[in-house]
Design a protein around this motif. Structure first.
Motif, PDB file in Angstrom:
ATOM      1  N   ILE A 189       0.333  -1.030  -0.180  1.00  8.90           N
ATOM      2  CA  ILE A 189       0.068  -0.245  -0.253  1.00  8.90           C
ATOM      3  C   ILE A 189       0.984   1.436   0.337  1.00  8.90           C
ATOM      4  CG2 ILE A 189      -1.601   1.598   1.158  1.00  8.90           C
ATOM      5  CD1 ILE A 189      -2.224  -1.721   2.847  1.00  8.90           C
ATOM      6  N   SER A 190       0.568   2.413  -0.792  1.00  6.33           N
ATOM      7  CA  SER A 190       1.302   3.045  -0.940  1.00  6.33           C
ATOM      8  C   SER A 190      -0.003   4.273  -0.903  1.00  6.33           C
ATOM      9  CB  SER A 190       1.656   4.051  -2.278  1.00  6.33           C
ATOM     10  OG  SER A 190       0.958   3.694  -3.459  1.00  6.33           O
ATOM     11  N   GLY A 199      -7.678  16.827   8.000  1.00  4.49           N
ATOM     12  CA  GLY A 199      -7.369  15.951   8.524  1.00  4.49           C
ATOM     13  C   GLY A 199      -6.960  14.618   8.337  1.00  4.49           C
ATOM     14  N   GLY A 200      -5.915  13.031   8.126  1.00  8.39           N
ATOM     15  CA  GLY A 200      -6.228  12.583   7.494  1.00  8.39           C
ATOM     16  C   GLY A 200      -6.619  12.253   5.773  1.00  8.39           C
ATOM     17  N   VAL A 201      -6.598  13.558   5.846  1.00  5.87           N
ATOM     18  CA  VAL A 201      -7.330  12.840   4.071  1.00  5.87           C
ATOM     19  C   VAL A 201      -6.152  12.812   3.046  1.00  5.87           C
ATOM     20  CG1 VAL A 201      -8.004  14.495   1.760  1.00  5.87           C
ATOM     21  CG2 VAL A 201      -8.759  14.883   3.777  1.00  5.87           C
ATOM     22  N   ALA A 202      -5.950  11.422   2.723  1.00  7.84           N
ATOM     23  CA  ALA A 202      -5.436  10.823   1.533  1.00  7.84           C
ATOM     24  C   ALA A 202      -5.819   9.637   0.490  1.00  7.84           C
ATOM     25  CB  ALA A 202      -4.009  10.089   2.727  1.00  7.84           C
ATOM     26  N   ALA A 203      -4.905   9.238  -0.564  1.00  6.66           N
ATOM     27  CA  ALA A 203      -5.251   9.669  -2.103  1.00  6.66           C
ATOM     28  C   ALA A 203      -3.934   7.474  -1.219  1.00  6.66           C
ATOM     29  CB  ALA A 203      -4.638   9.242  -3.089  1.00  6.66           C
ATOM     30  N   PHE A 204      -5.074   6.406  -1.561  1.00  2.83           N
ATOM     31  CA  PHE A 204      -4.517   5.220  -1.510  1.00  2.83           C
ATOM     32  C   PHE A 204      -3.963   4.606  -3.088  1.00  2.83           C
ATOM     33  CE2 PHE A 204      -7.629   5.172   2.128  1.00  2.83           C
ATOM     34  CZ  PHE A 204      -7.507   6.211   2.645  1.00  2.83           C
ATOM     35  N   THR A 205      -3.272   3.488  -2.799  1.00  2.00           N
ATOM     36  CA  THR A 205      -2.958   2.430  -4.581  1.00  2.00           C
ATOM     37  C   THR A 205      -2.364   1.477  -3.274  1.00  2.00           C
ATOM     38  OG1 THR A 205      -2.483   3.867  -6.035  1.00  2.00           O
ATOM     39  CG2 THR A 205      -1.139   2.151  -6.039  1.00  2.00           C
ATOM     40  N   LEU A 206      -3.181   0.562  -3.447  1.00  2.00           N
ATOM     41  CA  LEU A 206      -3.496  -1.122  -2.855  1.00  2.00           C
ATOM     42  C   LEU A 206      -2.861  -1.821  -4.634  1.00  2.00           C
ATOM     43  CD1 LEU A 206      -5.471  -0.045  -1.520  1.00  2.00           C
ATOM     44  CD2 LEU A 206      -5.893  -1.911  -0.209  1.00  2.00           C
ATOM     45  N   ASP A 207      -1.654  -2.562  -4.025  1.00  2.00           N
ATOM     46  CA  ASP A 207      -1.028  -3.720  -5.085  1.00  2.00           C
ATOM     47  C   ASP A 207      -0.692  -4.717  -4.509  1.00  2.00           C
ATOM     48  OD1 ASP A 207      -0.536  -1.641  -7.692  1.00  2.00           O
ATOM     49  OD2 ASP A 207       0.440   0.145  -6.329  1.00  2.00           O
ATOM     50  N   GLY A 208      -1.764  -5.804  -5.520  1.00  2.00           N
ATOM     51  CA  GLY A 208      -1.946  -6.953  -4.797  1.00  2.00           C
ATOM     52  C   GLY A 208      -1.675  -8.159  -5.686  1.00  2.00           C
ATOM     53  N   THR A 209      -1.143  -9.530  -4.670  1.00  2.00           N
ATOM     54  CA  THR A 209      -1.967 -10.425  -5.559  1.00  2.00           C
ATOM     55  C   THR A 209      -2.497 -11.581  -4.519  1.00  2.00           C
ATOM     56  OG1 THR A 209       0.371 -11.393  -4.985  1.00  2.00           O
ATOM     57  CG2 THR A 209       0.911 -10.628  -6.735  1.00  2.00           C
ATOM     58  N   CYS A 210      -3.294 -12.306  -5.270  1.00  2.00           N
ATOM     59  CA  CYS A 210      -4.598 -12.885  -4.924  1.00  2.00           C
ATOM     60  C   CYS A 210      -3.851 -14.751  -4.952  1.00  2.00           C
ATOM     61  CB  CYS A 210      -5.434 -13.029  -5.626  1.00  2.00           C
ATOM     62  SG  CYS A 210      -6.290 -11.410  -5.470  1.00  2.00           S
ATOM     63  N   SER A 319       2.163   0.135   5.203  1.00  2.00           N
ATOM     64  CA  SER A 319       2.673   0.154   3.773  1.00  2.00           C
ATOM     65  C   SER A 319       2.045  -1.924   3.455  1.00  2.00           C
ATOM     66  CB  SER A 319       4.351  -0.048   3.573  1.00  2.00           C
ATOM     67  OG  SER A 319       5.086  -0.577   4.800  1.00  2.00           O
ATOM     68  N   ARG A 320       1.990  -2.818   3.719  1.00  2.00           N
ATOM     69  CA  ARG A 320       2.243  -4.160   3.359  1.00  2.00           C
ATOM     70  C   ARG A 320       2.003  -4.909   4.900  1.00  2.00           C
ATOM     71  NH1 ARG A 320       6.295  -8.212   4.922  1.00  2.00           N
ATOM     72  NH2 ARG A 320       5.909 -10.126   3.473  1.00  2.00           N
ATOM     73  N   VAL A 321       0.324  -6.097   3.722  1.00  2.00           N
ATOM     74  CA  VAL A 321       0.041  -6.664   4.637  1.00  2.00           C
ATOM     75  C   VAL A 321       0.180  -8.271   4.082  1.00  2.00           C
ATOM     76  CG1 VAL A 321      -1.998  -7.876   4.785  1.00  2.00           C
ATOM     77  CG2 VAL A 321      -2.055  -4.851   4.905  1.00  2.00           C
ATOM     78  N   GLU A 334      -3.888 -14.540  10.608  1.00  2.00           N
ATOM     79  CA  GLU A 334      -2.713 -14.257  11.154  1.00  2.00           C
ATOM     80  C   GLU A 334      -1.656 -12.691  10.327  1.00  2.00           C
ATOM     81  OE1 GLU A 334       1.515 -15.377  11.760  1.00  2.00           O
ATOM     82  OE2 GLU A 334       0.294 -17.540  11.367  1.00  2.00           O
ATOM     83  N   LEU A 335      -1.408 -12.011  10.358  1.00  2.00           N
ATOM     84  CA  LEU A 335      -1.061 -11.603   9.204  1.00  2.00           C
ATOM     85  C   LEU A 335       0.433 -11.092  10.024  1.00  2.00           C
ATOM     86  CD1 LEU A 335      -4.111  -8.437   9.019  1.00  2.00           C
ATOM     87  CD2 LEU A 335      -3.712 -10.636   7.923  1.00  2.00           C
ATOM     88  N   ILE A 336       1.062 -10.698   8.603  1.00  2.00           N
ATOM     89  CA  ILE A 336       2.807  -9.607   9.216  1.00  2.00           C
ATOM     90  C   ILE A 336       2.313  -8.831   8.465  1.00  2.00           C
ATOM     91  CG2 ILE A 336       4.558  -9.823   8.381  1.00  2.00           C
ATOM     92  CD1 ILE A 336       4.596 -13.184   7.556  1.00  2.00           C
ATOM     93  N   VAL A 337       2.289  -7.332   9.329  1.00  2.00           N
ATOM     94  CA  VAL A 337       2.438  -5.839   8.852  1.00  2.00           C
ATOM     95  C   VAL A 337       3.280  -5.470   9.054  1.00  2.00           C
ATOM     96  CG1 VAL A 337      -0.285  -5.977   9.029  1.00  2.00           C
ATOM     97  CG2 VAL A 337       1.947  -5.222  11.025  1.00  2.00           C
ATOM     98  N   SER A 338       3.608  -4.394   7.873  1.00  2.00           N
ATOM     99  CA  SER A 338       4.526  -3.245   8.324  1.00  2.00           C
ATOM    100  C   SER A 338       4.048  -2.208   8.022  1.00  2.00           C
ATOM    101  CB  SER A 338       5.885  -3.546   7.251  1.00  2.00           C
ATOM    102  OG  SER A 338       6.436  -4.464   6.960  1.00  2.00           O
ATOM    103  N   ARG A 339       4.444  -0.998   8.666  1.00  2.00           N
ATOM    104  CA  ARG A 339       4.230   0.569   9.032  1.00  2.00           C
ATOM    105  C   ARG A 339       5.029   1.343   8.095  1.00  2.00           C
ATOM    106  NH1 ARG A 339       1.130   2.861  12.528  1.00  2.00           N
ATOM    107  NH2 ARG A 339       1.080   0.807  13.357  1.00  2.00           N
ATOM    108  N   LEU A 340       4.532   1.907   7.652  1.00  2.00           N
ATOM    109  CA  LEU A 340       5.533   3.541   7.044  1.00  2.00           C
ATOM    110  C   LEU A 340       6.719   3.672   7.681  1.00  2.00           C
ATOM    111  CD1 LEU A 340       2.972   5.008   4.862  1.00  2.00           C
ATOM    112  CD2 LEU A 340       4.286   3.665   4.150  1.00  2.00           C
TER     113      LEU A 340
END
Length: 341
Positions: A189-190, A199-210, A319-321, A334-340
């Protein structure tokens, strides 16, 4: 089948009330009571949609009316506590998305539903929009999930300065998972923060695989020049382009083109009333039918784990799930997540 509904505000009045009214006119349900903390809203809702009685206390309504099914259309931050209480009473529940704000809240609702085997359905209406349903049917007829190469989904809105747009973005996340017919495997995620917009306004792009191997991209633009929503799906010899919104960006119309071997194989245009085109009547009717026939309604709380995890990731600016566990029916993925950084 006796129906009670909780929450008589603007969203319920604009979206769910008309669907409830149509279901009653078709004889599918008996509108016995509605409830809201605001007595004026409850009475206005009752009179507008044909409910027999209005209440301001939920438990009083439940005790007096003994509903067969219940709709919960309330602010997201109170959804979980109310849903758990209703599910523990064994009442089949139709609830507005998202089902809570955090995956921990979803887990509580799922546990309450499991303990009494209580039917439940979450209002992800895109699945029941005719244009999305037709797209899904075409994919099922022509392409197994692993044959789909890419799904690109775009959701844009005009001047949506929500501090937390994730509760709307979850619609796109669910729609892509539904069309992919496969759980997400990993998502990057970017973010483009726009503090000058609020406050909190943002655009998101999610790139992933199934898990199927399908590549997905979801673009979420709350501050754009036009309200629109649509998708493009590619596979070998097949391309499907669908638009969920009309030319004015406000009316859910639904338009689909299916191209095969560089020829237009099918053009589909949704028709009917707004509540038919936007899927709200279809999803509610499907819930009533499932409860009446003893089937499991879809999508239920058990189907929402990945969507909720990604919604929460957007809110936390992760940034990642990575969905380490891939079983669709897992209670707490169970998630492995990374914070920006």
């Amino acid at each position: 089948m006796k129906l009670c509904t909780i929450g008589c505000g603007g969203h319920s009045s604009d979206v769910h009330g008309p669907a409830q009214q149509k279901a009653a006119r078709e004889g599918a349900v008996h509108l016995v009571a509605c409830c809201d903390l605001n007595e004026t809203l409850a009475e206005t809702y009752r009179a507008r949609f044909g409910f027999e009685r209005a209440y301001t206390d939920i438990q009083t309504m439940i005790d007096r009316e003994a509903p067969d099914v219940l709709c919960l259309i309330v602010p997201t931050h109170v959804t979980s506590d109310l849903a758990v209480d209703i599910l523990r009473q064994g009442i089949p529940l139709f609830l507005e998305k998202p089902p809570g704000l955090r995956t921990a809240e979803l887990d509580r609702m799922r546990a309450a539903a499991h303990s009494g085997r209580v039917p439940n359905q979450v209002a992800f209406n895109r699945r029941y929009m005719p244009v999305v349903a037709r797209t899904h049917d075409i994919l099922e007829a022509h392409l197994p999930p692993e044959a789909v190469q890419q799904i690109n989904y775009e959701m844009t809105r005009f001047d949506r300065r929500d501090a937390d747009f994730s509760t709307t973005a979850i619609h796109a996340i669910d729609a892509v998972r539904f069309l992919a017919r496969s759980p997400y495997h990993e998502v990057q995620i970017s973010y483009r923060e726009m503090p000058w917009m609020g406050g909190g306004v943002a655009a998101f792009t999610l790139d992933g695989t199934c898990e199927s191997g399908t590549q997905v991209r979801i673009n979420i633009q709350p501050i754009a020049g036009k309200t629109s929503e649509g998708a493009c799906i590619h596979a070998a010899e097949h391309t499907l382009r669908l638009s969920l919104l009309g030319a004015d960006g406000r009316q859910f119309q639904g338009y689909l083109e299916h191209w095969q071997k560089d020829r237009l194989a099918e053009r589909f245009q949704a028709t009917g009333d707004l509540i038919d085109r936007n899927g709200t009547f279809g999803e509610f009717q499907a819930f009533l039918d499932a409860v009446r026939e003893g089937r499991i309604p879809r999508p239920g709380l058990d189907d929402c784990g990945q969507q909720m995890a990604l919604m929460e990731a957007l809110r936390r600016r992760l940034s990642r799930v990575d969905f380490a566990e891939s079983r669709q029916d897992l209670l707490a993925p169970e998630l492995i997540v990374s914070r920006l950084s």
